[in-house]
Design a protein around this motif. Structure first.
Motif, mmCIF file in Angstrom:
data_model
loop_
_atom_site.group_PDB
_atom_site.id
_atom_site.type_symbol
_atom_site.label_atom_id
_atom_site.label_comp_id
_atom_site.label_asym_id
_atom_site.label_seq_id
_atom_site.Cartn_x
_atom_site.Cartn_y
_atom_site.Cartn_z
ATOM 1 N N ASP A 1 10.501 -17.016 -18.989
ATOM 2 C CA ASP A 1 9.992 -15.997 -18.075
ATOM 3 C C ASP A 1 8.583 -16.331 -17.580
ATOM 4 N N THR A 2 7.999 -17.382 -18.128
ATOM 5 C CA THR A 2 6.669 -17.798 -17.693
ATOM 6 C C THR A 2 6.684 -18.163 -16.216
ATOM 7 N N ALA A 3 5.837 -17.493 -15.441
ATOM 8 C CA ALA A 3 5.824 -17.688 -13.998
ATOM 9 C C ALA A 3 4.715 -16.851 -13.382
ATOM 10 N N ALA A 4 4.454 -17.114 -12.114
ATOM 11 C CA ALA A 4 3.645 -16.199 -11.315
ATOM 12 C C ALA A 4 4.594 -15.153 -10.734
ATOM 13 N N TYR A 5 4.221 -13.896 -10.850
ATOM 14 C CA TYR A 5 5.066 -12.784 -10.392
ATOM 15 C C TYR A 5 4.439 -12.157 -9.147
ATOM 16 N N TYR A 6 5.264 -11.974 -8.132
ATOM 17 C CA TYR A 6 4.812 -11.459 -6.854
ATOM 18 C C TYR A 6 5.594 -10.201 -6.471
ATOM 19 N N CYS A 7 4.916 -9.234 -5.897
ATOM 20 C CA CYS A 7 5.638 -8.099 -5.336
ATOM 21 C C CYS A 7 5.690 -8.232 -3.815
ATOM 22 N N ASN A 8 6.711 -7.615 -3.275
ATOM 23 C CA ASN A 8 6.987 -7.692 -1.837
ATOM 24 C C ASN A 8 7.450 -6.318 -1.376
ATOM 25 N N ALA A 9 6.980 -5.910 -0.221
ATOM 26 C CA ALA A 9 7.397 -4.640 0.378
ATOM 27 C C ALA A 9 7.934 -4.918 1.769
ATOM 28 N N ASP A 10 9.165 -4.488 2.017
ATOM 29 C CA ASP A 10 9.793 -4.710 3.312
ATOM 30 C C ASP A 10 10.080 -3.378 3.992
ATOM 31 N N PRO A 11 9.695 -3.217 5.256
ATOM 32 C CA PRO A 11 9.983 -1.972 5.960
ATOM 33 C C PRO A 11 11.454 -1.906 6.346
ATOM 34 N N PRO A 12 11.955 -0.707 6.611
ATOM 35 C CA PRO A 12 13.346 -0.590 7.078
ATOM 36 C C PRO A 12 13.493 -1.210 8.468
ATOM 37 N N GLU A 13 14.725 -1.474 8.834
ATOM 38 C CA GLU A 13 14.989 -2.166 10.091
ATOM 39 C C GLU A 13 14.425 -1.409 11.289
ATOM 40 N N THR A 14 14.470 -0.074 11.230
ATOM 41 C CA THR A 14 13.958 0.726 12.344
ATOM 42 C C THR A 14 12.477 0.460 12.569
ATOM 43 N N MET A 15 11.743 0.185 11.500
ATOM 44 C CA MET A 15 10.318 -0.107 11.634
ATOM 45 C C MET A 15 10.099 -1.567 12.012
ATOM 46 N N VAL A 16 10.988 -2.439 11.554
ATOM 47 C CA VAL A 16 10.888 -3.850 11.942
ATOM 48 C C VAL A 16 10.978 -3.977 13.455
ATOM 49 N N LEU A 17 11.863 -3.173 14.058
ATOM 50 C CA LEU A 17 12.024 -3.201 15.515
ATOM 51 C C LEU A 17 10.758 -2.748 16.228
ATOM 52 N N LEU A 18 9.920 -1.994 15.514
ATOM 53 C CA LEU A 18 8.661 -1.526 16.087
ATOM 54 C C LEU A 18 7.510 -2.484 15.792
ATOM 55 N N GLY A 19 7.827 -3.586 15.113
ATOM 56 C CA GLY A 19 6.807 -4.587 14.875
ATOM 57 C C GLY A 19 6.244 -4.639 13.467
ATOM 58 N N TYR A 20 6.737 -3.748 12.587
ATOM 59 C CA TYR A 20 6.256 -3.777 11.214
ATOM 60 C C TYR A 20 6.834 -5.002 10.500
ATOM 61 N N VAL A 21 6.056 -5.576 9.616
ATOM 62 C CA VAL A 21 6.485 -6.770 8.892
ATOM 63 C C VAL A 21 6.360 -6.546 7.397
ATOM 64 N N GLY A 22 7.033 -7.398 6.652
ATOM 65 C CA GLY A 22 6.943 -7.331 5.208
ATOM 66 C C GLY A 22 5.579 -7.792 4.715
ATOM 67 N N VAL A 23 5.250 -7.392 3.491
ATOM 68 C CA VAL A 23 3.944 -7.695 2.910
ATOM 69 C C VAL A 23 4.149 -8.298 1.526
ATOM 70 N N TRP A 24 3.299 -9.254 1.193
ATOM 71 C CA TRP A 24 3.329 -9.894 -0.125
ATOM 72 C C TRP A 24 2.001 -9.701 -0.844
#
Length: 123
Positions: free
Chosen positions: A90-113
């Motif tokens: 399990d040794t690793a670097a752990y990252y969280c990610n947040a993705d907007p719903p498709e309706t917001m993606v169409l408005l230009g929102y992008v995922g974040v890391w």
């Protein structure tokens, strides 16, 4: 500007536990985002290990199923990863990610890391 900041990593012995946190800041409707934890071990590709959607439905990679639990607290703009029965692999670097719903993606929102937090499982 939305930012994600992970914390809670560190050195733990095999069989031990850690809880990772990832806090979102900035202008974000946190509750509608799909949230995921990834990890990347040295020399390996980043892999998806846990996900929770806006309806609190969860999914896990086989490698962590039964040991890790993902959860979210929308009031605190935070996603957690409870890790139990940790193994050296399990040794690793752990990252969280947040993705907007498709309706917001169409408005230009992008995922974040986030930038990651390091977990080392060793005796």
């Amino acid at each position: 500007q939305v930012q994600l900041v992970e914390s809670g990593g560190g050195l733990v012995q095999p069989g031990g536990s850690l809880r990772l946190s990832c806090v979102a800041s900035g202008s974000i409707i946190f509750s509608v985002y799909a949230l995921r934890w990834y990890r990347q071990a040295p020399g390996k590709q980043r892999e998806l290990i846990a996900a929770v959607n806006s309806s609190d439905s969860t999914n896990y990679a086989d490698s962590v199923k039964g040991r890790f639990t993902i959860s979210r607290d929308n009031a605190k703009n935070t996603v957690y990863l409870q890790m139990n029965s940790l193994k050296p692999e399990d040794t690793a670097a752990y990252y969280c990610n947040a993705d907007p719903p498709e309706t917001m993606v169409l408005l230009g929102y992008v995922g974040v890391w986030g930038r990651g937090t390091l977990v080392t499982v060793s005796s």
